[in-house]
Write an enzyme that holds these catalytic residues in place. Sequence first.
Site, PDB file in Angstrom:
ATOM      1  N   TYR A  18       0.777  -1.395  -0.013  1.00  0.00           N
ATOM      2  CA  TYR A  18       0.332   0.014  -0.051  1.00  0.00           C
ATOM      3  C   TYR A  18       1.047   1.226   0.152  1.00  0.00           C
ATOM      4  CZ  TYR A  18      -3.312   3.739   1.948  1.00  0.00           C
ATOM      5  OH  TYR A  18      -3.838   5.099   2.131  1.00  0.00           O
ATOM      6  N   GLU A  40     -11.552   6.009   5.022  1.00  0.00           N
ATOM      7  CA  GLU A  40     -11.373   6.462   5.913  1.00  0.00           C
ATOM      8  C   GLU A  40     -12.024   6.428   7.051  1.00  0.00           C
ATOM      9  OE1 GLU A  40      -8.663   7.484   6.847  1.00  0.00           O
ATOM     10  OE2 GLU A  40      -7.287   7.096   4.850  1.00  0.00           O
ATOM     11  N   TRP A  48      -5.082   0.948   9.469  1.00  0.00           N
ATOM     12  CA  TRP A  48      -5.384   1.536   9.052  1.00  0.00           C
ATOM     13  C   TRP A  48      -4.794  -0.137   8.428  1.00  0.00           C
ATOM     14  CZ3 TRP A  48      -7.713   3.654   5.530  1.00  0.00           C
ATOM     15  CH2 TRP A  48      -7.415   3.286   4.271  1.00  0.00           C
TER      16      TRP A  48
END
Length: 188
Positions: A18, A40, A48
């Site tokens: 990522y 988000e 995350w």
Amino acid sequence: MTKNKCGWCVGDDLYEAYHDNEWGTPLRDEDLLFEFLVLETFQAGLSWITILKKRENFRVAFDNFDYKRIAAYNEDKIQSLLQDAGIIRNKLKVRGTVTNARLYMEIQEEFGSFSKYLWAYVDNTPIQNEVQSYKEAPANTPLSDAISKDLKKRGFKFVGSTIIYAFMQAIGMVNDHEVSCFRYNKVQ
């Protein structure tokens, strides 16, 4: 030879992929901007990596983040999402995503695109920070405060300043790659 990377991603293949391929790259694609906004939203209060591990499940559950389809979700679809163990089953976040999809299209109508609306805050040029360690990066800024305030005024959900700053980092509005990271100069 090993490339220097931001400290937050080192040691996890999914995080590193990522980081290496997406995070901090200036993004203006309407579909991808909405995807990151949704992710988000669901990340609020969680790590995350939890979201990244469920990203493909979110894609399937939310019709590949097609905001036009999401905006039209009815109560049956919302209830089915709340039963989907592959995603975060938070009813406020699921309902917020539907609301945000509708409002996303209102911004597109008003500004021509969500991208134009958002990137106007930085005069279409990413902010270049000089972060030595990812731990120095702020959680929010006066700019994320301003964007958050405007989105909230428009009715968006889960768009607090910290979430918006993380969104800004993810989509490259702000370059918070560590200066020693191989990506720092690539995303400028």
